[in-house]
Motif scaffolding. Sequence first.
Motif, PDB file in Angstrom:
ATOM      1  N   ALA A   1     -12.334  23.739 -78.728  1.00 32.93           N
ATOM      2  CA  ALA A   1     -11.582  24.884 -79.227  1.00 32.93           C
ATOM      3  C   ALA A   1     -11.453  25.939 -78.129  1.00 32.93           C
ATOM      4  O   ALA A   1     -12.389  26.171 -77.373  1.00 32.93           O
ATOM      5  N   ILE A   3      -9.164  29.864 -77.171  1.00 29.52           N
ATOM      6  CA  ILE A   3      -8.259  30.924 -77.592  1.00 29.52           C
ATOM      7  C   ILE A   3      -7.210  31.111 -76.513  1.00 29.52           C
ATOM      8  O   ILE A   3      -7.539  31.264 -75.335  1.00 29.52           O
ATOM      9  N   LYS A   9      -4.582  33.417 -80.389  1.00 30.03           N
ATOM     10  CA  LYS A   9      -4.726  32.415 -81.444  1.00 30.03           C
ATOM     11  C   LYS A   9      -5.711  31.320 -81.038  1.00 30.03           C
ATOM     12  O   LYS A   9      -5.778  30.921 -79.873  1.00 30.03           O
ATOM     13  N   LEU A  10      -6.435  30.833 -82.042  1.00 31.72           N
ATOM     14  CA  LEU A  10      -7.396  29.756 -81.843  1.00 31.72           C
ATOM     15  C   LEU A  10      -6.663  28.418 -81.836  1.00 31.72           C
ATOM     16  O   LEU A  10      -5.847  28.135 -82.724  1.00 31.72           O
ATOM     17  N   VAL A  11      -6.945  27.602 -80.826  1.00 36.87           N
ATOM     18  CA  VAL A  11      -6.347  26.275 -80.701  1.00 36.87           C
ATOM     19  C   VAL A  11      -7.483  25.254 -80.721  1.00 36.87           C
ATOM     20  O   VAL A  11      -8.466  25.398 -79.995  1.00 36.87           O
ATOM     21  N   VAL A  12      -7.354  24.232 -81.559  1.00 41.32           N
ATOM     22  CA  VAL A  12      -8.423  23.252 -81.765  1.00 41.32           C
ATOM     23  C   VAL A  12      -7.862  21.851 -81.563  1.00 41.32           C
ATOM     24  O   VAL A  12      -6.767  21.535 -82.040  1.00 41.32           O
ATOM     25  N   ASN A  20      -4.274  21.546 -83.451  1.00 39.26           N
ATOM     26  CA  ASN A  20      -3.967  22.544 -84.481  1.00 39.26           C
ATOM     27  C   ASN A  20      -4.049  23.934 -83.889  1.00 39.26           C
ATOM     28  O   ASN A  20      -4.961  24.233 -83.114  1.00 39.26           O
ATOM     29  N   VAL A  21      -3.078  24.774 -84.248  1.00 45.88           N
ATOM     30  CA  VAL A  21      -3.005  26.148 -83.777  1.00 45.88           C
ATOM     31  C   VAL A  21      -3.121  27.082 -84.971  1.00 45.88           C
ATOM     32  O   VAL A  21      -2.468  26.870 -86.005  1.00 45.88           O
ATOM     33  N   GLU A  22      -3.940  28.105 -84.820  1.00 47.80           N
ATOM     34  CA  GLU A  22      -4.135  29.093 -85.881  1.00 47.80           C
ATOM     35  C   GLU A  22      -2.788  29.656 -86.333  1.00 47.80           C
ATOM     36  O   GLU A  22      -1.969  30.088 -85.519  1.00 47.80           O
ATOM     37  N   GLY A  23      -2.555  29.630 -87.652  1.00 46.72           N
ATOM     38  CA  GLY A  23      -1.326  30.173 -88.207  1.00 46.72           C
ATOM     39  C   GLY A  23      -0.147  29.217 -88.197  1.00 46.72           C
ATOM     40  O   GLY A  23       0.919  29.524 -88.733  1.00 46.72           O
ATOM     41  N   ASP A  24      -0.314  28.048 -87.571  1.00 43.62           N
ATOM     42  CA  ASP A  24       0.730  27.026 -87.509  1.00 43.62           C
ATOM     43  C   ASP A  24       0.276  25.868 -88.389  1.00 43.62           C
ATOM     44  O   ASP A  24      -0.718  25.211 -88.105  1.00 43.62           O
ATOM     45  N   THR A  27       0.250  19.751 -87.402  1.00 47.12           N
ATOM     46  CA  THR A  27      -0.640  19.103 -86.435  1.00 47.12           C
ATOM     47  C   THR A  27       0.245  18.528 -85.342  1.00 47.12           C
ATOM     48  O   THR A  27       1.169  17.767 -85.621  1.00 47.12           O
TER      49      THR A  27
END
Length: 358
Positions: A1, A3, A9-12, A20-24, A27
């Motif tokens: 993970a 940022i 935004k957090l990207v995992v 996966n991107v925070e708020g999106d 996948t």
Amino acid sequence: AKINPTDGKLVVSRYSSGINVEGDGRTWRPGAISRGMKFDFSPDHKHVLASGMDGVDIWRYPAGDHVGSISRKGEYISTAALDPSGSMLITASEGGAVTLYRFSGLEKVAEAKVDGQALSAGLSPDGQSVLASSSAGYARLWDKSLSRVIADLGPHEGSVYRARFSPDGKRVVTASQDRTAAIWNATTGKLIYRLVGHKGVIGDATYSPDGRWIATASIDTEARIWDAMTGELASILSGHADTVQSVEFDTAPVTTGEIKIRTTSSDGTLRTWLFATSTQALVRAAKRSVPRCLTPSQRARYFLPAAPPSWCITGPGLEREVDPAKWKPKWPYEMPPWREWLAALNRGGTPPLPKDNY
């Protein structure tokens, strides 16, 4: 993970399913990678580059459209990285291959090998040198065509998990299984300092954007900050419950003597730390963090001057703000009489202290 510093935004990365991107809600699906996915951002943070078993996948950030894939069936690709110009891409393979591609079209340009597994790779800030680390206990520098070895940086007594250039390209930092990191001259290959103190394997090391500091991450649950010029320990970031997998500096310019540092850990958390680079910066950070100031009677009890410091009334960092309406006072100095007192004092008056109601 990680940022992305451009939008916070957090990207995992998911082991095999994608990004996966925070708020999106989507996948981002890979086209080549089958499992073991890990990722990094391009230097301008406009692309996500993922590597893993069977190849490399690239997405445009934040749009999420899949730019392309590099298929390397049967190989585990440990790293994929872009050069600062965005024109060349480098990969490192656990089969020992270090491969250079032209980013436009993902055309293979050159390839070289290290002994053992190639665990990380990158290009110098000017794009003129290639760097890779090896499980054989060293990092290797080549010219940009991968046709000439400039220097081998080592030995370490164990795998070198990460090697990175300094921002000016003149030095390299390596992180090793032998519990040390090391700083090397990128022209001569000579050792400058060893960074000693971690109690476990060091899996990551990186420079701050201004090149003044180095951060290391270890299996001992700590990250450490070092002076890049002297090799001296500057700070220990302690609080994770498991291996610190990665460490990175915020890319924002250092203007106040404070730097944000982010760590990710096997304990499932990502943490943001504030590192003060000077005594003055540490004082500023302390002022912001205290929830309140001493009352006048408490100040008298500790033999302090009756008048509070101005920042207790203006708020930290607002000492030069002349408009009282913009002040953000700490308790117990929020009441109007204290604003009026300080405003009068700033105008050159000698007003009496307001009554202490606490």
